[in-house]
Design a protein around this motif. Structure first.
Motif, PDB file in Angstrom:
ATOM      1  N   PHE A  15       0.703  -1.375   0.035  1.00 51.72           N
ATOM      2  CA  PHE A  15       0.265  -0.478   0.408  1.00 51.72           C
ATOM      3  C   PHE A  15       0.658   1.393  -0.020  1.00 51.72           C
ATOM      4  O   PHE A  15       1.113   1.835   0.690  1.00 51.72           O
ATOM      5  CB  PHE A  15      -1.143   0.243   1.782  1.00 51.72           C
ATOM      6  N   CYS A  23      -1.412  10.899   3.292  1.00 50.68           N
ATOM      7  CA  CYS A  23      -2.439   8.964   3.542  1.00 50.68           C
ATOM      8  C   CYS A  23      -2.923   9.136   4.997  1.00 50.68           C
ATOM      9  O   CYS A  23      -1.935  10.029   5.961  1.00 50.68           O
ATOM     10  CB  CYS A  23      -0.837   8.089   3.888  1.00 50.68           C
ATOM     11  N   GLN A  26      -3.886   3.254   8.341  1.00 50.35           N
ATOM     12  CA  GLN A  26      -5.110   1.593   8.006  1.00 50.35           C
ATOM     13  C   GLN A  26      -4.801   0.849   9.084  1.00 50.35           C
ATOM     14  O   GLN A  26      -3.549   0.993   9.248  1.00 50.35           O
ATOM     15  CB  GLN A  26      -4.737   1.624   7.059  1.00 50.35           C
ATOM     16  N   SER A  28      -3.129  -2.159  10.370  1.00 49.86           N
ATOM     17  CA  SER A  28      -2.515  -2.955   9.732  1.00 49.86           C
ATOM     18  C   SER A  28      -2.961  -4.587   9.133  1.00 49.86           C
ATOM     19  O   SER A  28      -3.460  -5.094  10.735  1.00 49.86           O
ATOM     20  CB  SER A  28      -1.254  -3.080  10.533  1.00 49.86           C
ATOM     21  N   GLU A 491       4.116  -3.697   4.295  1.00 47.58           N
ATOM     22  CA  GLU A 491       2.630  -3.559   4.320  1.00 47.58           C
ATOM     23  C   GLU A 491       3.117  -1.284   4.992  1.00 47.58           C
ATOM     24  O   GLU A 491       4.065  -1.589   5.617  1.00 47.58           O
ATOM     25  CB  GLU A 491       2.178  -3.852   5.543  1.00 47.58           C
ATOM     26  N   SER A 492       1.979  -1.276   3.850  1.00 46.77           N
ATOM     27  CA  SER A 492       1.957   0.095   3.816  1.00 46.77           C
ATOM     28  C   SER A 492       3.293   0.528   3.533  1.00 46.77           C
ATOM     29  O   SER A 492       3.429   1.833   4.023  1.00 46.77           O
ATOM     30  CB  SER A 492       1.222   0.600   4.989  1.00 46.77           C
ATOM     31  N   VAL A 497       0.660   3.068  10.461  1.00 45.93           N
ATOM     32  CA  VAL A 497      -0.210   1.758  10.378  1.00 45.93           C
ATOM     33  C   VAL A 497      -0.910   2.289  11.637  1.00 45.93           C
ATOM     34  O   VAL A 497       0.006   3.265  12.813  1.00 45.93           O
ATOM     35  CB  VAL A 497       0.509   0.449  10.041  1.00 45.93           C
TER      36      VAL A 497
END
Length: 527
Positions: A15, A23, A26, A28, A491-492, A497
């Motif tokens: 992401f 951003c 989000q 995780s 991730e991300s 996150v």
């Protein structure tokens, strides 16, 4: 999941946010995996880091109330230009003879290792000893180390002793063999004879095995380099330190989880863990006389002339609210467990290393470490198969980067770190590589130096930077990207996150609420 050999390696979809895009953090997916694993008693991707720190971080560092031994009562006179080393040593010895004590330094500058002193290390060999300065920040107790400590082996630049050391009198001894298998992130093992083990004991879960298949499995998917002679000849080494929660027959349950899967194919053993407890250093300034511009490995002075605290064999101990100025190495934790360093400042001239955790330590927490100097190696890990170290909410300048000094560190969390991020600063001799084993976790790391495209965890231009694929979640700040085949998870990327802090989230999940000391520390620490 994608299976690589005997390990399942998860690769989540990236992401990615551009630097021009705002951003929103989000939740995780990796965190969701962890929560589900805890609920269902299955193996999580992430290690459980929540037990790191003093008394497993369930309570804050106490205000010890032992008998006070003021160094001035033993002859120390601050600001008079005369050595105070003998007086300080006498005060420590008196506290130890008492069975406990606060060795207190009233405000002023105390001289140690002057031209009139021997250069012996000041030793603490008993539990319940706290070296303390004034609590009022406007009153400073400064321990000034005038001369450097020369190396014990002149041709080995790294052998300069530390000025102050904790040390236990006893050696670790064999207790019993571990039998049967046990999955990582679980708490119970089977042994052949538990008759000498009781609740509350501290023990070492140990293996040392150079079977080629085991070595290959340990570092997978890194190819084994023939120059990595330590792991080839001495083998995979695990030295996890654990507290016994209960004993039932020959089953032993630990307070904390094990972090390495125990297999019947290796000869796992249990050893005693001799240690000291409730040792503290607080409200002190440790000042060296390092005035040169640092050059890595130029001299013993550069690498360790003014090395301050060597904390060996500690449990439930701490360093808090201390400053280290013009030094080469601030703190080295060795053979420690459930111990915390928090609210530390390292400033003055650049030196060799900030706060380092090694020697097979387990569950050491480094919290709010502000490396203003920007040491060659910022705070980190290395040595003796250190496990479950947490470096939490700490900072270093853009010109420095975290330490991972080889010799088999595993399961390390860098949580909400702000500073430089680049290869080549991790340290460690080629023979002791790789720099870090499985389960290096970078969580919401904010990079402040220039971005890199396809940052390598296996450097092509040097032989000193080799990391088993790490877990990278919420890495942001500069726009760096990573090579997909050199990470376990990304991730991300370029967006933080939720949860903001993995350590805090795991601790809250375990305890049902976040301990008050966590919020107090976050409120009181400089932003």
């Amino acid at each position: 999941m994608k299976n690589r050999g005997s390990f399942s390696i998860a690769m989540f979809l990236l992401f990615t946010c551009t630097l021009a895009t705002k951003c929103v953090a989000q939740e995780s997916n990796v965190w969701e995996n962890y929560k589900n694993a805890v609920q269902n008693n299955t193996e999580p991707i992430l290690p459980n880091f929540s037990y790191a720190g003093y008394r497993f971080s369930e309570t804050g560092i106490p205000e010890a109330a032992h008998k006070v031994f003021s160094v001035q009562d033993f002859g120390a006179r601050p600001n008079d230009g005369i050595s105070d080393k003998k007086a300080i040593t006498k005060a420590i010895e008196a506290a130890e003879a008492n069975g406990s004590g606060i060795v207190y330094f009233p405000a002023g500058k105390y001289l140690i290792n002057t031209k009139d002193d021997d250069l012996n290390t000041i030793k603490i060999t008993s539990s319940n000893i706290v070296l303390r300065g004034p609590k009022n920040p406007s009153e400073k107790a400064i321990l000034f180390f005038e001369r450097d400590m020369p190396p014990t082996v002149p041709e080995h630049l790294w052998t300069s002793p530390y000025a102050i050391q904790t040390k236990t009198a006893n050696e670790s001894t064999f207790i019993t063999d571990i039998t049967g298998a046990a999955r990582r992130e679980t708490h119970t093992i089977q042994v052949s004879d538990a008759s000498k083990i009781k609740k509350g004991d501290w023990v070492i879960v140990q293996v040392k095995d150079n079977d080629p298949k085991f070595v290959e499995q340990d570092i997978y998917p890194l190819p084994l380099n023939p120059k990595w002679t330590s792991i080839i000849e001495d083998g995979v080494q695990v030295n996890e330190r654990h507290k016994v929660a209960s004993v039932s027959g020959n089953k032993i349950t630990f307070v904390e989880p094990i972090h390495y899967t125990i297999s019947e194919q290796q000869n796992w053993k249990l050893y005693t863990f001799p240690h000291l407890t409730e040792i503290g250093f607080e409200n002190l300034t440790f000042e060296g006389n390092w005035k040169k511009n640092f050059v890595h490995h130029r001299s013993a002075q550069d690498d360790g002339g003014w090395s301050i605290l060597n904390l060996t064999g500690l449990v439930d101990s701490w360093v808090k609210n201390c400053t280290f100025t013009n030094i080469n190495r601030a703190i080295y934790f060795s053979h420690c467990a459930a111990t915390t360093a928090q609210n530390l400042v390292i400033d003055g001239k650049i030196g060799h290393s900030a706060v380092s955790v090694g020697g097979g330590s387990t569950g050491v927490l480094l919290a709010f470490i502000n490396d203003k100097a920007g040491m060659q190696h910022a705070s980190g890990v290395g040595g003796g198969s250190t496990t479950a170290t947490v470096i939490w909410r700490s900072k270093h300048p853009a010109h420095s980067s975290f330490e991972s000094h080889a010799s088999q560190p595993r399961s390390t969390l860098f949580d909400n770190i702000e500073g430089g991020f680049f290869s080549g600063r991790a340290g460690g001799a080629v023979k002791n590589l790789p720099n870090h084993g499985r389960y290096l976790v970078l969580w919401n790391y904010k990079e402040t130096d220039a971005p890199e495209t396809n940052f390598p965890f296996v450097a092509k231009d040097m032989e000193y930077w080799r990391v088993v694929p790490p877990i990278v979640v919420g890495f942001h700040g500069a726009g760096t990207t990573f090579k997909p085949d050199e990470v376990q998870i990304v991730e991300s990327l370029n967006a933080p996150v939720k949860p903001e802090s993995l350590f805090e989230a795991q601790l809250e999940l375990r305890l049902g609420e976040l301990p008050k000391w966590i919020q107090d520390l976050k409120n009181d620490s400089p932003k």
